[in-house]
Scaffold this motif. Structure first.
Motif, PDB file in Angstrom:
ATOM      1  N   GLY A 268       2.186  -2.392  -1.751  1.00 34.83           N
ATOM      2  CA  GLY A 268       1.279  -1.263  -1.539  1.00 34.83           C
ATOM      3  C   GLY A 268       1.775  -0.244  -0.534  1.00 34.83           C
TER       4      GLY A 268
ATOM      5  N   ALA B 208      -1.671   3.950  -3.178  1.00 38.27           N
ATOM      6  CA  ALA B 208      -1.540   5.203  -2.421  1.00 38.27           C
ATOM      7  C   ALA B 208      -1.099   6.378  -3.299  1.00 38.27           C
TER       8      ALA B 208
ATOM      9  N   LYS C 238     -10.092  -3.893  -5.814  1.00 34.97           N
ATOM     10  CA  LYS C 238      -9.115  -3.396  -4.854  1.00 34.97           C
ATOM     11  C   LYS C 238      -7.815  -3.002  -5.541  1.00 34.97           C
ATOM     12  N   ASN C 239      -7.069  -2.107  -4.866  1.00 31.30           N
ATOM     13  CA  ASN C 239      -5.707  -1.735  -5.288  1.00 31.30           C
ATOM     14  C   ASN C 239      -5.677  -1.081  -6.671  1.00 31.30           C
TER      15      ASN C 239
ATOM     16  N   ASN D 174      -6.687  -4.962  -8.787  1.00 31.81           N
ATOM     17  CA  ASN D 174      -5.257  -4.814  -9.114  1.00 31.81           C
ATOM     18  C   ASN D 174      -4.969  -4.272 -10.509  1.00 31.81           C
TER      19      ASN D 174
ATOM     20  N   GLU E 164       5.661  -2.573  -3.835  1.00 29.48           N
ATOM     21  CA  GLU E 164       4.966  -3.684  -4.501  1.00 29.48           C
ATOM     22  C   GLU E 164       3.985  -4.388  -3.561  1.00 29.48           C
TER      23      GLU E 164
ATOM     24  N   CYS F 128      -2.332   0.611  -8.659  1.00 36.09           N
ATOM     25  CA  CYS F 128      -1.090   0.240  -7.976  1.00 36.09           C
ATOM     26  C   CYS F 128       0.071   0.342  -8.961  1.00 36.09           C
TER      27      CYS F 128
ATOM     28  N   THR G  25      -0.138  -7.996  -2.744  1.00 35.99           N
ATOM     29  CA  THR G  25       0.268  -6.703  -3.306  1.00 35.99           C
ATOM     30  C   THR G  25      -0.512  -5.537  -2.702  1.00 35.99           C
ATOM     31  N   ASP G  26      -1.521  -5.852  -1.892  1.00 33.26           N
ATOM     32  CA  ASP G  26      -2.154  -4.760  -1.148  1.00 33.26           C
ATOM     33  C   ASP G  26      -2.041  -5.005   0.359  1.00 33.26           C
TER      34      ASP G  26
END
Ligand code: SF4
Lengths: 420, 177
Positions: free
Chosen positions: A222, B89, B59-60, B13, A220, B63, A188-189
């Motif tokens: 990223g 992002a 991380k992330n 996440n 999804e 999201c 997902t990243d």
């Protein structure tokens, strides 16, 4: 050095000969999209700075799709504010009521997106339009507000990952399975802050709907956007829909990719993403037998006519298991009418499905079909985050319309081939 | 711009549905959103947050959905700065746009213990763990991002600059940095 499709679109809108990854550029926008959640908040933000005049009113599209038909008094008030705004600002592309559907299904259907467009939308699945060869990225309400005022935004040219799909698809395998499989592979990243370019002969062989499903879920992984080379399939699709011609950019042979991946689709079977991440893809065999309380077929990912046809093929002459609720929502009024004309709604109704209006409601746990504590939903949507469709302790499994329909019949996750 | 506060640590996440679920998106009142912020992880999560506290994530972070309510909720809960290994992002842009600094720092979760006092210096690209007395560096934010943060967010920033120049005015500052 050559450029990718995304770089060419960005350069064209920045009035530059060329751009490269990492460049920070200012771009003119073709379309600025908002919905009843994001645009309402954007208006509140603009209120705080004294409602500056909109330089881009012509390019704004407003779709009331999330809490509509209005869920309660609060959401009704928000929609009223947007309606009055749209009227006052003379927004031509304003959709609500029986003309409104889920934005990312509605815009392509109405021919409002063409290849080469640069789009920002106050919704993360704005990336869907990449399937038509547009550079389209999701933004929040403040970026949306600024774009509405200025008709421009700034961005950093993203790196591109090219994923090359080849081979022939197996039975009951489609765009949803390819994208779930891909996110399972890269994570997902895996494409965080980047562009995904979906490429290769398998992608070329897909119809527009399957392509939209794939691009829809780029976020999804990223990604900022997910794009495909526009081709005759897209040209045919747009021929009688759009007044604009579009620009059919393609990537140069010597374009620079941050990463290239090859995926042989031959061995891909129908996929299921286990909660709580769209990256948890497994084959349906591995998930089969899992008990479910609700099945949802719809959303900007899989609520189009082809999805409903697949579901109807499986549900025809059958009934949903009596222990589950089967909810089906055609994504737009156009799809709804088409399904009616083709007799699909009759099949669904006879299968004991609840036929819902076009709305985002179920997909994001907004309204309609909310899950209770501990309940499990098998859904054709794009996110299965914790609590996405209701109680924080409910669970969502993601899959294709085929697996969803077959599973509705059995009351547990089921391979479509085992029914036919 | 220097921020000092106690840190709270979150997993990898963390998506925006977790930060503020869809059912609350018909509300925009910051204190209401703060009350429900991250409640899927811990009921009443925001009650333990003091004004100025700093969030550390894996991380992330952020999201998923583009909902700006997520940033509004964290800010209203009292969070003054977020440090994560990476950001979704859209969330990153939203955070900067609302004046909430978001900093990428490698292995963020390993370097701090919950409730450590830290000091973040955005311009210098430095964060100091006052408990362990260790200092870590991160790539300083581009000058455009710093300018938006100093103005308190994107719209106040536009208000200050000549809107007709936007975004050219801040591009100039970025490109010259
Ligand atoms: S259907 Fe779901 S994912 Fe698509 S726009 Fe609506 S809420 Fe978002």
């Amino acid at each position: 050095m050559g450029m990718t499709i995304s770089q060419k679109i960005l350069a064209a809108h920045a009035n530059l000969q060329s751009v490269k990854s990492g460049d920070i550029i200012s771009v003119k926008l073709d379309t600025i999209l908002g919905n009843d959640i994001s645009a309402f908040m954007a208006l509140e933000e603009l209120e705080k700075i004294g409602r500056p005049p909109l330089q881009a009113a012509r390019n704004i599209i407003l779709v009331l799709d999330h809490f509509t038909p209005n869920k309660d008094i609060g959401t009704a008030e928000q929609c009223r504010v947007l309606r009055e705004f749209a009227e006052g600002a003379g927004i031509e592309h304003y959709f609500e009521g029986g003309r409104s559907g889920i934005e990312h299904a509605l815009l392509p259907e109405a021919g409002l997106v063409v290849p080469g467009d640069l789009i920002v939308g106050g919704d993360s699945h704005t990336c869907t339009y990449g399937a038509l060869g547009a550079f389209a990225m999701g933004v929040g309400s403040t970026d949306l507000a600024a774009a509405m005022v200025l008709g421009k935004t700034w961005l950093k040219v993203p790196e591109t990952i090219r994923i090359n799909y080849y081979g022939i698809l197996g039975e009951w395998v489609g765009g949803k399975d390819l994208i779930l499989y891909t996110i399972g592979k890269i994570g997902t990243d895996g494409a965080l802050g980047k562009t995904i370019e979906f490429y290769g002969p398998t992608v070329k062989s897909l119809d527009v709907e399957d392509r939209l499903t794939m691009a829809n879920m780029a976020v999804e992984a990223g990604a900022v956007n997910g794009i495909m080379e526009p081709d005759p399939v897209i040209q045919n699709f747009l021929a009688d829909r759009s007044r604009r011609k579009g620009i059919y950019f393609t990537s140069d042979y010597d374009a620079n990719y941050e990463q290239e991946l090859n995926i042989d689709v031959f061995s891909i079977t129908p996929q299921v993403a286990l909660p709580p991440s769209p990256g948890n893809a497994v084959s349906v065999q591995e998930a089969s037998g899992i008990k479910i309380n609700q099945v949802f077929i719809g959303s900007c990912t899989n609520g189009r006519i082809g999805d409903l046809r697949v579901a109807a093929k499986i549900l025809k002459g059958r009934k949903a298991d009596s222990r589950i609720r089967l909810l089906i929502s055609p994504a737009t009024p156009g799809i709804y009418r088409q399904a009616m004309e083709e007799g699909l709604l009759k099949i669904f109704s006879e299968a004991d499905a609840v036929i819902l209006p076009p709305s985002c409601g179920v997909c994001f746990g907004g309204h309609l079909g909310i899950l209770a504590k501990g309940e499990v939903c098998l859904s054709t949507t794009n996110r299965n985050f914790k609590g996405r469709m209701g109680h924080p302790d409910s669970k969502v499994y993601l899959t294709s319309p085929a697996v969803a329909a077959a599973s509705a019949v059995r009351g547990k996750i089921t391979q479509p081939s085992s029914l036919t | 711009m220097i921020f000092r506060g106690k840190v709270w640590i979150l997993e990898n996440n963390i998506d925006t549905d977790m930060i503020i679920p869809g059912k609350y998106l018909s509300f925009t009142d910051p204190s209401f959103l703060a009350e429900h912020c991250l409640e899927a992880i811990e009921k009443g999560w925001s009650n333990k947050i003091a004004k100025g506290d700093i969030l550390i994530a894996g991380k992330n972070f952020g999201c998923g959905s583009s909902r700006e309510h997520a940033v509004v909720a964290l800010k209203a809960a009292g969070i003054s700065c977020i440090m994560a290994e990476s950001f979704g992002a859209i969330f990153f842009r939203n955070s900067i746009n609302l004046g909430l600094p978001a900093v990428e720092i490698k292995e963020a979760r390993k370097r701090f213990n919950e409730k450590d006092m830290v000091e973040v210096d955005l311009e210098a690209g430095k964060v100091r763990n006052m408990a362990s007395q260790k200092t870590y560096l991160f790539p300083p934010l581009p000058s455009i991002v710093l300018d938006i943060l100093k103005a308190g967010g994107l719209l106040p920033f536009i208000g200050k600059t000549n809107p007709n120049n936007f975004p050219a005015s801040y591009l100039r500052s970025t490109l010259s940095s």
